[in-house]
Design a protein around this motif. Sequence first.
Motif, PDB file in Angstrom:
ATOM      1  N   PRO A 120       0.825  -1.228   0.000  1.00 35.65           N
ATOM      2  CA  PRO A 120       0.000   0.000   0.000  1.00 35.65           C
ATOM      3  C   PRO A 120       0.850   1.266   0.000  1.00 35.65           C
ATOM      4  O   PRO A 120       2.070   1.201   0.114  1.00 35.65           O
ATOM      5  CB  PRO A 120      -0.793  -0.139   1.299  1.00 35.65           C
ATOM      6  N   GLY A 121       0.181   2.400  -0.147  1.00 33.41           N
ATOM      7  CA  GLY A 121       0.865   3.678  -0.088  1.00 33.41           C
ATOM      8  C   GLY A 121       1.300   4.240  -1.422  1.00 33.41           C
ATOM      9  O   GLY A 121       1.950   5.287  -1.475  1.00 33.41           O
ATOM     10  N   VAL A 122       0.938   3.571  -2.522  1.00 36.21           N
ATOM     11  CA  VAL A 122       1.298   4.073  -3.851  1.00 36.21           C
ATOM     12  C   VAL A 122       0.493   5.330  -4.162  1.00 36.21           C
ATOM     13  O   VAL A 122      -0.716   5.385  -3.924  1.00 36.21           O
ATOM     14  CB  VAL A 122       1.054   2.998  -4.932  1.00 36.21           C
ATOM     15  N   THR A 123       1.163   6.346  -4.686  1.00 40.60           N
ATOM     16  CA  THR A 123       0.514   7.600  -5.055  1.00 40.60           C
ATOM     17  C   THR A 123       0.472   7.737  -6.571  1.00 40.60           C
ATOM     18  O   THR A 123       1.095   6.957  -7.301  1.00 40.60           O
ATOM     19  CB  THR A 123       1.275   8.798  -4.475  1.00 40.60           C
ATOM     20  N   VAL A 124      -0.237   8.755  -7.055  1.00 43.36           N
ATOM     21  CA  VAL A 124      -0.257   9.038  -8.489  1.00 43.36           C
ATOM     22  C   VAL A 124       1.158   9.319  -8.988  1.00 43.36           C
ATOM     23  O   VAL A 124       1.550   8.876 -10.072  1.00 43.36           O
ATOM     24  CB  VAL A 124      -1.199  10.220  -8.800  1.00 43.36           C
ATOM     25  N   ALA A 125       1.947  10.041  -8.192  1.00 36.68           N
ATOM     26  CA  ALA A 125       3.325  10.326  -8.590  1.00 36.68           C
ATOM     27  C   ALA A 125       4.132   9.040  -8.748  1.00 36.68           C
ATOM     28  O   ALA A 125       4.919   8.887  -9.691  1.00 36.68           O
ATOM     29  CB  ALA A 125       3.988  11.249  -7.568  1.00 36.68           C
ATOM     30  N   ASP A 126       3.942   8.088  -7.821  1.00 37.57           N
ATOM     31  CA  ASP A 126       4.624   6.793  -7.937  1.00 37.57           C
ATOM     32  C   ASP A 126       4.214   6.082  -9.217  1.00 37.57           C
ATOM     33  O   ASP A 126       5.051   5.486  -9.904  1.00 37.57           O
ATOM     34  CB  ASP A 126       4.285   5.898  -6.734  1.00 37.57           C
ATOM     35  N   ALA A 127       2.921   6.124  -9.515  1.00 38.68           N
ATOM     36  CA  ALA A 127       2.410   5.443 -10.703  1.00 38.68           C
ATOM     37  C   ALA A 127       3.000   6.048 -11.969  1.00 38.68           C
ATOM     38  O   ALA A 127       3.430   5.336 -12.883  1.00 38.68           O
ATOM     39  CB  ALA A 127       0.884   5.499 -10.735  1.00 38.68           C
ATOM     40  N   VAL A 128       3.020   7.372 -12.041  1.00 36.47           N
ATOM     41  CA  VAL A 128       3.589   8.046 -13.215  1.00 36.47           C
ATOM     42  C   VAL A 128       5.047   7.644 -13.401  1.00 36.47           C
ATOM     43  O   VAL A 128       5.500   7.363 -14.515  1.00 36.47           O
ATOM     44  CB  VAL A 128       3.451   9.577 -13.078  1.00 36.47           C
ATOM     45  N   ALA A 129       5.799   7.608 -12.317  1.00 34.73           N
ATOM     46  CA  ALA A 129       7.221   7.261 -12.395  1.00 34.73           C
ATOM     47  C   ALA A 129       7.443   5.819 -12.820  1.00 34.73           C
ATOM     48  O   ALA A 129       8.492   5.486 -13.386  1.00 34.73           O
ATOM     49  CB  ALA A 129       7.886   7.520 -11.043  1.00 34.73           C
ATOM     50  N   ALA A 130       6.462   4.949 -12.552  1.00 37.68           N
ATOM     51  CA  ALA A 130       6.630   3.528 -12.859  1.00 37.68           C
ATOM     52  C   ALA A 130       6.242   3.167 -14.281  1.00 37.68           C
ATOM     53  O   ALA A 130       6.636   2.110 -14.782  1.00 37.68           O
ATOM     54  CB  ALA A 130       5.802   2.692 -11.885  1.00 37.68           C
ATOM     55  N   VAL A 131       5.456   4.011 -14.949  1.00 37.32           N
ATOM     56  CA  VAL A 131       4.954   3.678 -16.289  1.00 37.32           C
ATOM     57  C   VAL A 131       6.024   3.937 -17.342  1.00 37.32           C
ATOM     58  O   VAL A 131       6.631   5.020 -17.383  1.00 37.32           O
ATOM     59  CB  VAL A 131       3.687   4.484 -16.608  1.00 37.32           C
ATOM     60  N   ASP A 132       6.253   2.952 -18.196  1.00 38.59           N
ATOM     61  CA  ASP A 132       7.148   3.133 -19.342  1.00 38.59           C
ATOM     62  C   ASP A 132       6.387   3.803 -20.480  1.00 38.59           C
ATOM     63  O   ASP A 132       6.671   4.942 -20.851  1.00 38.59           O
ATOM     64  CB  ASP A 132       7.716   1.781 -19.776  1.00 38.59           C
ATOM     65  N   VAL A 133       5.378   3.094 -21.013  1.00 40.59           N
ATOM     66  CA  VAL A 133       4.570   3.612 -22.114  1.00 40.59           C
ATOM     67  C   VAL A 133       3.133   3.159 -21.934  1.00 40.59           C
ATOM     68  O   VAL A 133       2.829   2.287 -21.102  1.00 40.59           O
ATOM     69  CB  VAL A 133       5.083   3.118 -23.492  1.00 40.59           C
ATOM     70  N   VAL A 134       2.238   3.752 -22.730  1.00 42.83           N
ATOM     71  CA  VAL A 134       0.865   3.264 -22.840  1.00 42.83           C
ATOM     72  C   VAL A 134       0.647   2.773 -24.265  1.00 42.83           C
ATOM     73  O   VAL A 134       1.303   3.230 -25.202  1.00 42.83           O
ATOM     74  CB  VAL A 134      -0.175   4.341 -22.476  1.00 42.83           C
ATOM     75  N   LEU A 135      -0.260   1.818 -24.413  1.00 44.22           N
ATOM     76  CA  LEU A 135      -0.567   1.215 -25.708  1.00 44.22           C
ATOM     77  C   LEU A 135      -2.075   1.109 -25.883  1.00 44.22           C
ATOM     78  O   LEU A 135      -2.797   0.846 -24.908  1.00 44.22           O
ATOM     79  CB  LEU A 135       0.015  -0.206 -25.805  1.00 44.22           C
ATOM     80  N   PRO A 136      -2.574   1.270 -27.103  1.00 40.90           N
ATOM     81  CA  PRO A 136      -3.978   0.945 -27.337  1.00 40.90           C
ATOM     82  C   PRO A 136      -4.169  -0.560 -27.184  1.00 40.90           C
ATOM     83  O   PRO A 136      -3.280  -1.347 -27.561  1.00 40.90           O
ATOM     84  CB  PRO A 136      -4.217   1.398 -28.779  1.00 40.90           C
ATOM     85  N   ALA A 137      -5.287  -0.957 -26.626  1.00 38.91           N
ATOM     86  CA  ALA A 137      -5.494  -2.381 -26.358  1.00 38.91           C
ATOM     87  C   ALA A 137      -6.957  -2.757 -26.517  1.00 38.91           C
ATOM     88  O   ALA A 137      -7.858  -1.927 -26.345  1.00 38.91           O
ATOM     89  CB  ALA A 137      -5.019  -2.733 -24.946  1.00 38.91           C
ATOM     90  N   LEU A 138      -7.175  -4.012 -26.847  1.00 40.50           N
ATOM     91  CA  LEU A 138      -8.499  -4.622 -26.804  1.00 40.50           C
ATOM     92  C   LEU A 138      -8.443  -5.755 -25.790  1.00 40.50           C
ATOM     93  O   LEU A 138      -7.582  -6.635 -25.882  1.00 40.50           O
ATOM     94  CB  LEU A 138      -8.898  -5.169 -28.176  1.00 40.50           C
ATOM     95  N   GLU A 139      -9.337  -5.701 -24.815  1.00 40.70           N
ATOM     96  CA  GLU A 139      -9.433  -6.807 -23.872  1.00 40.70           C
ATOM     97  C   GLU A 139     -10.583  -7.717 -24.282  1.00 40.70           C
ATOM     98  O   GLU A 139     -11.681  -7.247 -24.571  1.00 40.70           O
ATOM     99  CB  GLU A 139      -9.662  -6.329 -22.442  1.00 40.70           C
ATOM    100  N   VAL A 140     -10.314  -9.016 -24.304  1.00 38.90           N
ATOM    101  CA  VAL A 140     -11.357 -10.015 -24.490  1.00 38.90           C
ATOM    102  C   VAL A 140     -11.816 -10.448 -23.103  1.00 38.90           C
ATOM    103  O   VAL A 140     -11.007 -10.868 -22.275  1.00 38.90           O
ATOM    104  CB  VAL A 140     -10.844 -11.237 -25.274  1.00 38.90           C
ATOM    105  N   VAL A 141     -13.105 -10.301 -22.838  1.00 36.54           N
ATOM    106  CA  VAL A 141     -13.663 -10.778 -21.575  1.00 36.54           C
ATOM    107  C   VAL A 141     -14.609 -11.940 -21.867  1.00 36.54           C
ATOM    108  O   VAL A 141     -15.244 -12.001 -22.921  1.00 36.54           O
ATOM    109  CB  VAL A 141     -14.388  -9.655 -20.810  1.00 36.54           C
ATOM    110  N   ASP A 142     -14.651 -12.858 -20.942  1.00 38.96           N
ATOM    111  CA  ASP A 142     -15.487 -14.044 -21.081  1.00 38.96           C
ATOM    112  C   ASP A 142     -15.933 -14.449 -19.688  1.00 38.96           C
ATOM    113  O   ASP A 142     -15.263 -14.147 -18.693  1.00 38.96           O
ATOM    114  CB  ASP A 142     -14.688 -15.174 -21.741  1.00 38.96           C
TER     115      ASP A 142
END
Length: 263
Positions: A120-142
């Motif tokens: 626990p204790g992750v902040t938005v700043a931590d999340a931003v620092a951890a992300v390399d890139v974003v990608l468009p994606a399609l999720e298949v749910v079942d």
Amino acid sequence: MMDDRQTDEVARALLEAEASRRPVPPLTETYPDLDLDDAYAIQLAQVRLRRERGERVRGHKVGLTSLPMQRMLGVDEPDFGHLWDGMFHLEHAPVPASSWIALRVEPEIAFVLARPLAGPGVTVADAVAAVDVVLPALEVVDSRVEDWRIGLLDTVADNASAAGVVLGSRPTRLTDVDLRLVGCVLRRQGQVQQTGTGAAVLGSSLSSLVWLANTVGRWGTVLEAGHVILPGSVTAAIPVRAGDTVTAEFGGPLGSVTARFVD
């Protein structure tokens, strides 16, 4: 509360339903005393069983991120599931629709992590620092539960209905896109099916990533470097069958991602 034997029994039944493509009745009907702790225990029992047969966790997904879905199921927070190595499919490559029971597809903006996130204790700043890139994606749910007759406890136990992932091939840095404002058009056979924006995911997909890191941290789980995180759909899911081609077109630099479903 379920005992360990019952938890293991239900976990194995869900894995068998996935393998045989023969769904089970709603768990909340079969086990009327099922609670949220039981449901997550069933999901985590499946994690253990999958690892025992050599599968690897390659990421996580967040579900129930839109207010309409939360209200429909009577909850006030999302849920999560695990993404396994066998769930990932290449863009434009044939995806066998017969692999699933009653598949649906939804568009997402996927995070790829450059470094671990441990709550626990992750902040938005931590999340931003951890992300390399974003990608468009399609999720298949079942749903391994009959006819999608699911409530919160059913879908949590059923790995948040996770089934497959198709990632786009155009990585984008966080600094180059506003995740709240980016729009999406979801097409099937070229026809518009749904539209939405990134704000549909808890106001911002970053909020979803923070929620996930802190929530799985309760069980000692770390979001690992290189893992893919699906933070939630920007539109409603659509049903798909063999012969369908589905494309999610995102605004700005994200581009599009296409999945081609075959028999």
